[in-house]
Design an enzyme around this catalytic site. Structure first.
Site, PDB file in Angstrom:
ATOM      1  N   TYR A 145       0.837  -1.210   0.000  1.00  0.00           N
ATOM      2  CA  TYR A 145       0.000   0.000   0.000  1.00  0.00           C
ATOM      3  C   TYR A 145       0.870   1.258   0.000  1.00  0.00           C
ATOM      4  CZ  TYR A 145      -3.827   3.093   1.620  1.00  0.00           C
ATOM      5  OH  TYR A 145      -4.768   4.085   1.758  1.00  0.00           O
ATOM      6  N   ASP A 146       1.833   1.309   0.941  1.00  0.00           N
ATOM      7  CA  ASP A 146       2.672   2.505   1.074  1.00  0.00           C
ATOM      8  C   ASP A 146       3.424   2.811  -0.224  1.00  0.00           C
ATOM      9  OD1 ASP A 146       1.888   1.913   3.622  1.00  0.00           O
ATOM     10  OD2 ASP A 146       3.868   2.037   4.524  1.00  0.00           O
ATOM     11  N   LYS A 149       1.120   3.601  -3.230  1.00  0.00           N
ATOM     12  CA  LYS A 149       0.623   4.979  -3.191  1.00  0.00           C
ATOM     13  C   LYS A 149       1.737   5.979  -3.504  1.00  0.00           C
ATOM     14  CE  LYS A 149      -3.798   4.658  -1.935  1.00  0.00           C
ATOM     15  NZ  LYS A 149      -4.910   5.328  -2.642  1.00  0.00           N
ATOM     16  N   ARG A 186     -10.343  -1.668  11.207  1.00  0.00           N
ATOM     17  CA  ARG A 186      -9.692  -0.434  11.636  1.00  0.00           C
ATOM     18  C   ARG A 186      -9.958  -0.171  13.103  1.00  0.00           C
ATOM     19  NH1 ARG A 186      -7.717   3.218   8.332  1.00  0.00           N
ATOM     20  NH2 ARG A 186      -7.816   2.763   6.124  1.00  0.00           N
ATOM     21  N   SER A 189     -13.603   1.445  14.038  1.00  0.00           N
ATOM     22  CA  SER A 189     -14.708   0.492  13.882  1.00  0.00           C
ATOM     23  C   SER A 189     -14.567  -0.672  14.866  1.00  0.00           C
ATOM     24  CB  SER A 189     -14.788   0.000  12.439  1.00  0.00           C
ATOM     25  OG  SER A 189     -13.521  -0.333  11.942  1.00  0.00           O
ATOM     26  N   GLY A 207      -0.669   0.365  23.220  1.00  0.00           N
ATOM     27  CA  GLY A 207      -1.690   1.411  23.039  1.00  0.00           C
ATOM     28  C   GLY A 207      -1.145   2.828  23.123  1.00  0.00           C
ATOM     29  N   THR A 208       0.196   2.971  23.174  1.00  0.00           N
ATOM     30  CA  THR A 208       0.757   4.329  23.266  1.00  0.00           C
ATOM     31  C   THR A 208       1.022   4.930  21.885  1.00  0.00           C
ATOM     32  OG1 THR A 208       2.992   3.439  23.450  1.00  0.00           O
ATOM     33  CG2 THR A 208       1.863   3.984  25.519  1.00  0.00           C
ATOM     34  N   THR A 210       0.201   6.703  18.413  1.00  0.00           N
ATOM     35  CA  THR A 210      -0.796   7.773  18.233  1.00  0.00           C
ATOM     36  C   THR A 210      -1.329   7.804  16.804  1.00  0.00           C
ATOM     37  OG1 THR A 210       0.751   9.508  17.519  1.00  0.00           O
ATOM     38  CG2 THR A 210       0.471   9.192  19.909  1.00  0.00           C
ATOM     39  N   ASP A 273       3.928  -1.030  12.177  1.00  0.00           N
ATOM     40  CA  ASP A 273       2.823  -0.152  12.601  1.00  0.00           C
ATOM     41  C   ASP A 273       3.426   1.198  13.038  1.00  0.00           C
ATOM     42  OD1 ASP A 273      -0.249  -0.953  13.660  1.00  0.00           O
ATOM     43  OD2 ASP A 273       0.607   0.836  14.581  1.00  0.00           O
TER      44      ASP A 273
HETATM   45  N1  UDP Z   1      -5.309  -0.873  16.366  1.00  0.00           N
HETATM   46  C1  UDP Z   1      -5.597  -1.386  17.641  1.00  0.00           C
HETATM   47  N2  UDP Z   1      -6.649  -2.249  17.755  1.00  0.00           N
HETATM   48  C2  UDP Z   1      -7.451  -2.608  16.714  1.00  0.00           C
HETATM   49  C3  UDP Z   1      -7.164  -2.068  15.430  1.00  0.00           C
HETATM   50  C4  UDP Z   1      -6.074  -1.215  15.298  1.00  0.00           C
HETATM   51  O1  UDP Z   1      -4.902  -1.075  18.631  1.00  0.00           O
HETATM   52  O2  UDP Z   1      -8.398  -3.390  16.922  1.00  0.00           O
HETATM   53  C5  UDP Z   1      -4.182   0.074  16.226  1.00  0.00           C
HETATM   54  C6  UDP Z   1      -3.216  -0.234  15.079  1.00  0.00           C
HETATM   55  O3  UDP Z   1      -2.201  -1.119  15.490  1.00  0.00           O
HETATM   56  C7  UDP Z   1      -2.696   1.157  14.743  1.00  0.00           C
HETATM   57  C8  UDP Z   1      -3.856   2.085  15.062  1.00  0.00           C
HETATM   58  O4  UDP Z   1      -4.722   1.344  15.929  1.00  0.00           O
HETATM   59  O5  UDP Z   1      -1.612   1.481  15.588  1.00  0.00           O
HETATM   60  C9  UDP Z   1      -4.634   2.535  13.841  1.00  0.00           C
HETATM   61  O6  UDP Z   1      -4.960   1.390  13.075  1.00  0.00           O
HETATM   62  P1  UDP Z   1      -5.876   1.411  11.797  1.00  0.00           P
HETATM   63  O7  UDP Z   1      -5.891   0.020  11.278  1.00  0.00           O
HETATM   64  O8  UDP Z   1      -7.167   2.055  12.098  1.00  0.00           O
HETATM   65  O9  UDP Z   1      -5.146   2.368  10.741  1.00  0.00           O
HETATM   66  P2  UDP Z   1      -3.630   2.732  10.374  1.00  0.00           P
HETATM   67  O10 UDP Z   1      -3.479   4.126  10.842  1.00  0.00           O
HETATM   68  O11 UDP Z   1      -2.677   1.802  11.093  1.00  0.00           O
HETATM   69  O12 UDP Z   1      -3.564   2.566   8.904  1.00  0.00           O
END
Ligand code: UDP
Length: 311
Positions: A145-146, A149, A186, A189, A207-208, A210, A273
């Site tokens: 994807y990266d 794009k 995502r 959702s 979870g830190t 951003t 990530d």
């Molecule tokens: N994430 C999470 N739990 C989930 C889904 C995603 O902690 O159930 C995290 C994921 O690892 C990322 C962030 O939330 O760090 C955003 O993820 P997303 O897939 O929405 O989009 P991204 O910005 O990574 O393309």
């Protein structure tokens, strides 16, 4: 009547864009989507509009429809979806934009490429400015994807330099709102659906990390302003909300707003990530008549939670 092509028009952002474009009675909107991740249900409210047409087509194949404007959104966009068939993702980005640029060049149409904050990879520059060239792994699980794009952006600028094609490039940061696909995987959702069902909340990593979440209406306003910006302003331009949240704090807000009994659980962090992400939107403010997001996270989460509670 202005004929406008929206590829990926049955997706989350695409459907909102089609609806917005149809508000102008001079617009005729042709939505092209192969429904790989797009959903016809997103188009329910406009499918019978006489100024709207749906075409089931994969942009990896050429397309010849005379149009004046093209919005190129077609591509699976959530990590689980774009990683499922990675070579298909890259083909959609690269062959897809070539086909759309050929179309734009043939009919002298203006084309907007929907690029992404993913072009910055796991960024060393924070917040991300458009001039930052990014830190992207070319062979990782997000690369399809990266890098796809990134090449699509290259192709836009080379068509512009070589053939005079009229291009606009936007880089979209995390966006949320009604019509998101519940199976998208995502964070917004997933967490809302888990909270509504009192299921465990899946935080990836600690979870830190951003992200900065933009409500879809704010994004659409930026897109429309970008398309009508002066001809010699090509971008790339960041569109997103600069309010930055850790994923854990997003979870806590969602738990509070849904009155949920869910508990936070920790899962492995997917590879590559990005640790942090936040747009610098100075360029958008300057070029798009002071555009900036108006809807704060808690306000945008209300209709989003309501949407997920009804599906
Ligand atoms: N994430 C999470 N739990 C989930 C889904 C995603 O902690 O159930 C995290 C994921 O690892 C990322 C962030 O939330 O760090 C955003 O993820 P997303 O897939 O929405 O989009 P991204 O910005 O990574 O393309």
């Amino acid at each position: 009547m202005k004929k406008i092509l929206v590829t990926g028009g049955a997706g989350f952002v695409g459907a909102h864009l089609c609806k917005r474009l149809l508000q102008d009675k001079n617009n005729y909107v042709i939505c092209v989507d192969n429904l790989y991740t797009g959903r016809l249900s997103n188009l329910e409210s406009i499918i019978n509009n006489p100024r709207f047409e749906f075409v089931n087509h994969n942009i990896i194949q050429p397309l010849d429809i005379p149009v004046e404007e093209i919005y190129n959104l077609a591509c699976p966009a959530s990590p689980p979806h774009y990683q499922k068939y990675p070579t298909y993702t890259t083909k959609t980005c690269v062959i897809g934009i070539i086909n759309m640029l050929e179309l734009a060049t043939k009919y002298h149409a203006k084309i907007m490429q929907f690029s992404t904050s993913e072009v910055y990879g796991d960024p060393f520059v924070h917040p991300q400015v458009e001039s930052y060239r990014g830190n992207v792994n070319p062979i990782g699980i997000r690369s399809c994807y990266d890098e796809g794009k990134r090449v699509a952006e290259t192709l836009c600028f080379d068509y512009n330099r070589e053939f005079g094609t009229r291009i606009k490039v936007i880089r979209i940061f995390n966006t949320y709102g009604p019509l998101m696909d519940p199976n998208d995987g995502r964070v917004v959702s997933n967490l809302i659906l888990q909270a509504l069902k009192d299921e465990d909340i899946t935080l990836y990593g600690d979870g830190t990390q951003t992200r900065s979440f933009c409500y879809v209406d704010d994004l659409i306003e930026g897109i429309v302003r970008m398309m009508s910006s002066r001809d010699d302003f090509l971008g790339p331009i960041n569109l997103g909300n600069p309010s930055e949240f850790t994923i854990k704090s997003l979870a806590e807000i969602i738990l509070e707003m849904t009155n949920s009994k869910s508990i936070l659980t920790y899962c492995p962090l997917p590879s590559d990530d990005p640790l942090q992400r936040k747009p610098d939107i100075s360029l958008a403010k300057k070029e798009l008549d002071g555009w900036e997001p108006r809807i704060p996270l808690r306000e945008g989460l209300k209709p989003t939670i309501e949407y997920f509670s009804k599906i």
